[in-house]
Design a protein around this motif. Sequence first.
Motif, PDB file in Angstrom:
ATOM      1  N   THR B  40      -7.348  -6.849 -23.541  1.00  0.00           N
ATOM      2  CA  THR B  40      -8.651  -7.968 -23.021  1.00  0.00           C
ATOM      3  C   THR B  40      -9.822  -7.294 -23.117  1.00  0.00           C
ATOM      4  O   THR B  40     -10.106  -6.257 -22.737  1.00  0.00           O
ATOM      5  CB  THR B  40      -8.356  -8.592 -21.725  1.00  0.00           C
ATOM      6  N   THR B  41     -10.817  -8.275 -23.288  1.00  0.00           N
ATOM      7  CA  THR B  41     -12.299  -8.009 -23.015  1.00  0.00           C
ATOM      8  C   THR B  41     -12.954  -8.221 -21.565  1.00  0.00           C
ATOM      9  O   THR B  41     -13.963  -7.972 -21.355  1.00  0.00           O
ATOM     10  CB  THR B  41     -13.193  -8.272 -24.001  1.00  0.00           C
ATOM     11  N   ARG B  42     -12.082  -8.996 -20.896  1.00  0.00           N
ATOM     12  CA  ARG B  42     -12.526  -9.387 -19.609  1.00  0.00           C
ATOM     13  C   ARG B  42     -12.549  -8.198 -18.637  1.00  0.00           C
ATOM     14  O   ARG B  42     -11.940  -7.206 -18.797  1.00  0.00           O
ATOM     15  CB  ARG B  42     -11.624 -10.411 -19.023  1.00  0.00           C
ATOM     16  N   LYS B  43     -13.519  -8.323 -17.519  1.00  0.00           N
ATOM     17  CA  LYS B  43     -13.764  -7.226 -16.677  1.00  0.00           C
ATOM     18  C   LYS B  43     -12.433  -6.988 -15.816  1.00  0.00           C
ATOM     19  O   LYS B  43     -11.738  -7.845 -15.347  1.00  0.00           O
ATOM     20  CB  LYS B  43     -14.834  -7.614 -15.732  1.00  0.00           C
ATOM     21  N   TYR B  74      -4.035 -13.037 -30.899  1.00  0.00           N
ATOM     22  CA  TYR B  74      -5.176 -12.998 -29.980  1.00  0.00           C
ATOM     23  C   TYR B  74      -5.941 -14.498 -29.878  1.00  0.00           C
ATOM     24  O   TYR B  74      -5.477 -15.198 -30.500  1.00  0.00           O
ATOM     25  CB  TYR B  74      -6.410 -12.074 -30.505  1.00  0.00           C
ATOM     26  N   ALA B  75      -6.804 -14.554 -28.701  1.00  0.00           N
ATOM     27  CA  ALA B  75      -7.287 -15.680 -28.581  1.00  0.00           C
ATOM     28  C   ALA B  75      -8.330 -15.389 -27.474  1.00  0.00           C
ATOM     29  O   ALA B  75      -8.458 -14.415 -26.913  1.00  0.00           O
ATOM     30  CB  ALA B  75      -6.174 -16.620 -27.677  1.00  0.00           C
ATOM     31  N   ASN B  76      -9.294 -16.611 -27.653  1.00  0.00           N
ATOM     32  CA  ASN B  76     -10.296 -16.595 -26.836  1.00  0.00           C
ATOM     33  C   ASN B  76     -10.321 -17.505 -25.351  1.00  0.00           C
ATOM     34  O   ASN B  76     -10.220 -18.478 -26.035  1.00  0.00           O
ATOM     35  CB  ASN B  76     -11.683 -16.795 -27.600  1.00  0.00           C
ATOM     36  N   TYR B  77     -10.262 -16.902 -24.313  1.00  0.00           N
ATOM     37  CA  TYR B  77     -10.298 -17.760 -22.935  1.00  0.00           C
ATOM     38  C   TYR B  77     -11.426 -17.518 -22.204  1.00  0.00           C
ATOM     39  O   TYR B  77     -11.804 -16.641 -22.105  1.00  0.00           O
ATOM     40  CB  TYR B  77      -8.982 -17.734 -22.392  1.00  0.00           C
ATOM     41  N   VAL B  78     -12.334 -18.746 -22.228  1.00  0.00           N
ATOM     42  CA  VAL B  78     -13.440 -18.762 -21.403  1.00  0.00           C
ATOM     43  C   VAL B  78     -14.082 -17.521 -21.576  1.00  0.00           C
ATOM     44  O   VAL B  78     -14.659 -16.783 -20.745  1.00  0.00           O
ATOM     45  CB  VAL B  78     -13.253 -19.093 -19.693  1.00  0.00           C
ATOM     46  N   GLY B  79     -14.458 -17.282 -23.039  1.00  0.00           N
ATOM     47  CA  GLY B  79     -15.352 -16.308 -23.204  1.00  0.00           C
ATOM     48  C   GLY B  79     -14.732 -14.801 -23.518  1.00  0.00           C
ATOM     49  O   GLY B  79     -15.499 -13.907 -23.750  1.00  0.00           O
TER      50      GLY B  79
END
Lengths: 205, 205
Positions: B40-43, B74-79
């Motif tokens: 993931t790219t989220r923090k 893959y998917a993009n959720y809220v940025g």
Amino acid sequence: MEDRGLLIVLSGPSGVGKGTVRKAIFENHSNNFDYSISMTTRKKREGEVEGVDYFFRTKEEFEKLIEEDGLLEYANYVGNYYGTPMKYVNQTLDQGRDVFLEIEVQGALKVREKMPEAIFIFLSPPNLEELNSRIVNRGTDSDEMIKKRMKKAVEELKLIQYYDYVVENDTVENAARKIRNIIESEHLKVTRNLKEYAHIIEEME
Amino acid sequence: MEDRGLLIVLSGPSGVGKGTVRKAIFENHSNNFDYSISMTTRKKREGEVEGVDYFFRTKEEFEKLIEEDGLLEYANYVGNYYGTPMKYVNQTLDQGRDVFLEIEVQGALKVREKMPEAIFIFLSPPNLEELNSRIVNRGTDSDEMIKKRMKKAVEELKLIQYYDYVVENDTVENAARKIRNIIESEHLKVTRNLKEYAHIIEEME
């Protein structure tokens, strides 16, 4: 209307322990499946009960049923007929209950022809590699005997390809548990539940 | 050489409890399958560990992997991006170990395209009929809101047809047990054991 039940066929080489495993599956468990009682022309033994151990019939009655195509499968062992009455199986399946058959490999192949949608489970002897070397190294048997026994074992094992699942009879408890799991999992297949969900979706839309 | 492992995909509507059931499957059990850790790219949140909760990557690193076709889905959720690294999955399968994925329905459809041989399990909300009437009868929500929620629920349920099994999440324990049984039963399929038996038969002949 309730969906049709599943026909579950447990089979495997003679002497592998089908009967013991089948008893363990039914003991101490509330099942949603019924054991299909076989029909036979052999004499009732002491303690055996009509409609519990077997349906006991005369040779004439049995042969009449064969002519009427009233048996899902049948065979003749040492002069006696053994078979599965079609009527009982179909009635139970129509009620939405599963039917459990425990039969010899030749009978299982006949059921596969008549009811390809059934679930076929092959009970396999444990430690096949070990069995192999044991048969070969057994000093007391003649070469002829070893050859014969090996040939039969191989012939029976080759039938695995006609089955859906193979369960090793390492312990009765393990084998029985695995077979119960297979039946439960088969009921969870989407193909068997699509109608129910389609109905709910229709109501919601 | 050992056979390839199975890819098991657990999915279902958002909010159905996929994560809780997945944790129950892995807790207190020695499994022959590994949970596939998402990227993931989220923090990173407090307490989360790299390589345990997620592989944390920058947006640039993630997009590079997309370009290289290095993600199973893959998917993009809220940025933020979320995805399954292909390399880890294939390496584990090649070692003969099963890989367990728990992903959103859209991702599951993409995996179905890339790996149709995987086992797809749909986790379904319990008491659908009840859910239906609850959504309709909830007085506080506007008609618009009800319509929207119903539409989403129906859309998600319609995806069941692309799955192999459907498991109702009535209790976490039940659902986890059923999923473990499905995986065990899949391993008992003859098609997955034929090579092994053919080898034994060859030795015996």
